[in-house]
Design a protein around this motif. Structure first.
Motif, PDB file in Angstrom:
ATOM      1  N   THR A   1      90.282 -57.780 -86.903  1.00 50.65           N
ATOM      2  CA  THR A   1      89.772 -58.467 -85.717  1.00 50.65           C
ATOM      3  C   THR A   1      88.406 -57.866 -85.404  1.00 50.65           C
ATOM      4  O   THR A   1      88.149 -56.691 -85.675  1.00 50.65           O
ATOM      5  CB  THR A   1      90.690 -58.302 -84.497  1.00 50.65           C
ATOM      6  N   ILE A   2      87.544 -58.681 -84.843  1.00 47.29           N
ATOM      7  CA  ILE A   2      86.214 -58.218 -84.461  1.00 47.29           C
ATOM      8  C   ILE A   2      85.982 -58.594 -83.014  1.00 47.29           C
ATOM      9  O   ILE A   2      86.386 -59.669 -82.565  1.00 47.29           O
ATOM     10  CB  ILE A   2      85.111 -58.813 -85.377  1.00 47.29           C
ATOM     11  N   SER A   3      85.346 -57.689 -82.287  1.00 43.04           N
ATOM     12  CA  SER A   3      85.041 -57.975 -80.890  1.00 43.04           C
ATOM     13  C   SER A   3      83.788 -57.235 -80.471  1.00 43.04           C
ATOM     14  O   SER A   3      83.384 -56.256 -81.103  1.00 43.04           O
ATOM     15  CB  SER A   3      86.211 -57.565 -79.988  1.00 43.04           C
ATOM     16  N   GLN A   4      83.190 -57.738 -79.401  1.00 43.35           N
ATOM     17  CA  GLN A   4      82.034 -57.059 -78.844  1.00 43.35           C
ATOM     18  C   GLN A   4      82.516 -55.714 -78.309  1.00 43.35           C
ATOM     19  O   GLN A   4      83.606 -55.616 -77.745  1.00 43.35           O
ATOM     20  CB  GLN A   4      81.428 -57.892 -77.729  1.00 43.35           C
ATOM     21  N   CYS A   5      81.724 -54.686 -78.499  1.00 42.65           N
ATOM     22  CA  CYS A   5      82.092 -53.346 -78.048  1.00 42.65           C
ATOM     23  C   CYS A   5      81.035 -52.830 -77.085  1.00 42.65           C
ATOM     24  O   CYS A   5      79.853 -52.802 -77.420  1.00 42.65           O
ATOM     25  CB  CYS A   5      82.232 -52.403 -79.247  1.00 42.65           C
ATOM     26  N   ARG A   6      81.462 -52.429 -75.913  1.00 36.96           N
ATOM     27  CA  ARG A   6      80.538 -51.904 -74.910  1.00 36.96           C
ATOM     28  C   ARG A   6      80.580 -50.377 -74.822  1.00 36.96           C
ATOM     29  O   ARG A   6      79.842 -49.786 -74.044  1.00 36.96           O
ATOM     30  CB  ARG A   6      80.848 -52.509 -73.551  1.00 36.96           C
ATOM     31  N   ASP A   7      81.430 -49.747 -75.604  1.00 42.66           N
ATOM     32  CA  ASP A   7      81.575 -48.292 -75.592  1.00 42.66           C
ATOM     33  C   ASP A   7      80.515 -47.669 -76.503  1.00 42.66           C
ATOM     34  O   ASP A   7      80.726 -47.486 -77.696  1.00 42.66           O
ATOM     35  CB  ASP A   7      82.981 -47.918 -76.053  1.00 42.66           C
ATOM     36  N   ARG A   8      79.364 -47.354 -75.913  1.00 45.17           N
ATOM     37  CA  ARG A   8      78.244 -46.822 -76.693  1.00 45.17           C
ATOM     38  C   ARG A   8      78.593 -45.505 -77.384  1.00 45.17           C
ATOM     39  O   ARG A   8      78.148 -45.256 -78.501  1.00 45.17           O
ATOM     40  CB  ARG A   8      77.009 -46.650 -75.818  1.00 45.17           C
ATOM     41  N   ALA A   9      79.366 -44.675 -76.739  1.00 42.65           N
ATOM     42  CA  ALA A   9      79.732 -43.391 -77.339  1.00 42.65           C
ATOM     43  C   ALA A   9      80.551 -43.610 -78.609  1.00 42.65           C
ATOM     44  O   ALA A   9      80.319 -42.954 -79.632  1.00 42.65           O
ATOM     45  CB  ALA A   9      80.499 -42.528 -76.335  1.00 42.65           C
ATOM     46  N   LEU A  10      81.509 -44.533 -78.571  1.00 43.01           N
ATOM     47  CA  LEU A  10      82.330 -44.827 -79.747  1.00 43.01           C
ATOM     48  C   LEU A  10      81.469 -45.421 -80.866  1.00 43.01           C
ATOM     49  O   LEU A  10      81.568 -44.997 -82.020  1.00 43.01           O
ATOM     50  CB  LEU A  10      83.462 -45.793 -79.389  1.00 43.01           C
ATOM     51  N   VAL A  11      80.626 -46.383 -80.519  1.00 41.87           N
ATOM     52  CA  VAL A  11      79.749 -47.014 -81.510  1.00 41.87           C
ATOM     53  C   VAL A  11      78.879 -45.953 -82.181  1.00 41.87           C
ATOM     54  O   VAL A  11      78.795 -45.885 -83.410  1.00 41.87           O
ATOM     55  CB  VAL A  11      78.880 -48.120 -80.860  1.00 41.87           C
ATOM     56  N   ASN A  12      78.250 -45.110 -81.388  1.00 42.94           N
ATOM     57  CA  ASN A  12      77.369 -44.082 -81.941  1.00 42.94           C
ATOM     58  C   ASN A  12      78.132 -43.081 -82.801  1.00 42.94           C
ATOM     59  O   ASN A  12      77.631 -42.641 -83.842  1.00 42.94           O
ATOM     60  CB  ASN A  12      76.623 -43.363 -80.818  1.00 42.94           C
ATOM     61  N   GLU A  13      79.330 -42.729 -82.401  1.00 42.42           N
ATOM     62  CA  GLU A  13      80.128 -41.788 -83.185  1.00 42.42           C
ATOM     63  C   GLU A  13      80.534 -42.380 -84.534  1.00 42.42           C
ATOM     64  O   GLU A  13      80.463 -41.708 -85.564  1.00 42.42           O
ATOM     65  CB  GLU A  13      81.371 -41.365 -82.408  1.00 42.42           C
ATOM     66  N   LEU A  14      80.934 -43.639 -84.538  1.00 42.17           N
ATOM     67  CA  LEU A  14      81.325 -44.277 -85.797  1.00 42.17           C
ATOM     68  C   LEU A  14      80.130 -44.438 -86.737  1.00 42.17           C
ATOM     69  O   LEU A  14      80.252 -44.223 -87.945  1.00 42.17           O
ATOM     70  CB  LEU A  14      82.000 -45.623 -85.524  1.00 42.17           C
ATOM     71  N   ILE A  15      78.977 -44.794 -86.185  1.00 43.75           N
ATOM     72  CA  ILE A  15      77.775 -44.901 -87.020  1.00 43.75           C
ATOM     73  C   ILE A  15      77.437 -43.534 -87.603  1.00 43.75           C
ATOM     74  O   ILE A  15      77.137 -43.405 -88.789  1.00 43.75           O
ATOM     75  CB  ILE A  15      76.592 -45.488 -86.228  1.00 43.75           C
ATOM     76  N   ALA A  16      77.506 -42.506 -86.787  1.00 44.96           N
ATOM     77  CA  ALA A  16      77.206 -41.152 -87.270  1.00 44.96           C
ATOM     78  C   ALA A  16      78.163 -40.739 -88.385  1.00 44.96           C
ATOM     79  O   ALA A  16      77.764 -40.084 -89.343  1.00 44.96           O
ATOM     80  CB  ALA A  16      77.273 -40.163 -86.110  1.00 44.96           C
TER      81      ALA A  16
ATOM     82  N   LEU B   1      79.403 -60.247 -91.021  1.00 44.57           N
ATOM     83  CA  LEU B   1      78.168 -61.006 -90.787  1.00 44.57           C
ATOM     84  C   LEU B   1      78.480 -62.411 -90.281  1.00 44.57           C
ATOM     85  O   LEU B   1      77.867 -62.886 -89.330  1.00 44.57           O
ATOM     86  CB  LEU B   1      77.324 -61.080 -92.061  1.00 44.57           C
ATOM     87  N   GLY B   2      79.424 -63.078 -90.920  1.00 45.04           N
ATOM     88  CA  GLY B   2      79.785 -64.425 -90.498  1.00 45.04           C
ATOM     89  C   GLY B   2      80.336 -64.464 -89.086  1.00 45.04           C
ATOM     90  O   GLY B   2      79.960 -65.325 -88.274  1.00 45.04           O
ATOM     91  N   LYS B   3      81.215 -63.534 -88.768  1.00 49.57           N
ATOM     92  CA  LYS B   3      81.810 -63.489 -87.422  1.00 49.57           C
ATOM     93  C   LYS B   3      80.773 -63.142 -86.359  1.00 49.57           C
ATOM     94  O   LYS B   3      80.767 -63.722 -85.273  1.00 49.57           O
ATOM     95  CB  LYS B   3      82.959 -62.475 -87.375  1.00 49.57           C
ATOM     96  N   MET B   4      79.886 -62.188 -86.672  1.00 50.61           N
ATOM     97  CA  MET B   4      78.859 -61.800 -85.700  1.00 50.61           C
ATOM     98  C   MET B   4      77.859 -62.934 -85.479  1.00 50.61           C
ATOM     99  O   MET B   4      77.456 -63.197 -84.342  1.00 50.61           O
ATOM    100  CB  MET B   4      78.139 -60.533 -86.163  1.00 50.61           C
ATOM    101  N   ARG B   5      77.479 -63.619 -86.549  1.00 49.53           N
ATOM    102  CA  ARG B   5      76.554 -64.758 -86.407  1.00 49.53           C
ATOM    103  C   ARG B   5      77.151 -65.812 -85.485  1.00 49.53           C
ATOM    104  O   ARG B   5      76.462 -66.355 -84.619  1.00 49.53           O
ATOM    105  CB  ARG B   5      76.230 -65.382 -87.765  1.00 49.53           C
ATOM    106  N   ARG B   6      78.428 -66.095 -85.677  1.00 45.09           N
ATOM    107  CA  ARG B   6      79.078 -67.105 -84.831  1.00 45.09           C
ATOM    108  C   ARG B   6      79.067 -66.671 -83.364  1.00 45.09           C
ATOM    109  O   ARG B   6      78.755 -67.468 -82.483  1.00 45.09           O
ATOM    110  CB  ARG B   6      80.509 -67.343 -85.301  1.00 45.09           C
TER     111      ARG B   6
END
Length: 167
Positions: free
Chosen positions: A17-32, A98-103
């Motif tokens: 499943t994909i969803s918009q994420c507003r948790d900047r700390a989680l996003v930044n940690e996963l990218i790191a 990519l497809g899900k985010m574009r939509r």
């Protein structure tokens, strides 16, 4: 981080499943943790997405923001600034994302008419962009020397491929 969620139990992209994420700390940690070349998240983004397995364990993350290049249209263009997959991400997760985010962008950000992304050609093949029918824009190898203050200098060589697509 993943120990909080357990081991992802997704076997194919149909399980995700994909969803918009507003948790900047989680996003930044996963990218790191997961990004192959640029583990330092950018300071800001307009929208981020989190991909999860059925047990809600994160599998992948992506951020979109204003184009880094100042000559790009800042109002109607979004740039994929980071996309990172965890080690357990099922095959084809990148293209599926990519497809899900574009939509989502097409439905929720109607002012956006163009998406761009830059591929690090020294480390990636561009498979996700080709599979999602992105248009090749250019292939460029740059060498840049920079100086930020006395005693701090560097030389960077970057082989980038630019891609674009409508949402």
């Amino acid at each position: 981080m993943l120990t909080l969620f357990g081991t992802p139990d997704a076997l194919t992209v149909r399980d995700l499943t994909i969803s918009q994420c507003r948790d900047r700390a989680l996003v930044n940690e996963l990218i790191a943790d997961w990004h192959s070349r640029l583990p330092n998240p950018l300071p800001g983004f307009k929208v981020a997405f989190l991909v999860c397995a059925p047990n809600l364990a994160p599998v992948a993350v992506a951020t979109w923001g204003r184009p880094i290049a100042r000559m790009e249209d800042q109002e109607t263009t979004l740039e994929l600034t980071r996309q990172a997959h965890g080690p357990t991400a099922p095959r084809n997760t990148g293209t599926w994302m990519l497809g899900k985010m574009r939509r989502w962008i097409r439905e929720n950000m109607p002012e956006i008419v163009r998406l761009i992304s830059y591929q690090d050609a020294d480390y990636h093949q561009g498979t996700i962009y080709k599979a999602d029918n992105w248009k090749f824009v250019y292939d460029q190898c740059q060498s840049a020397t920079w100086h930020t203050r006395p005693g701090r200098a560097g030389t960077e060589v970057a082989h980038k491929i630019k891609w674009e697509r409508q949402p």
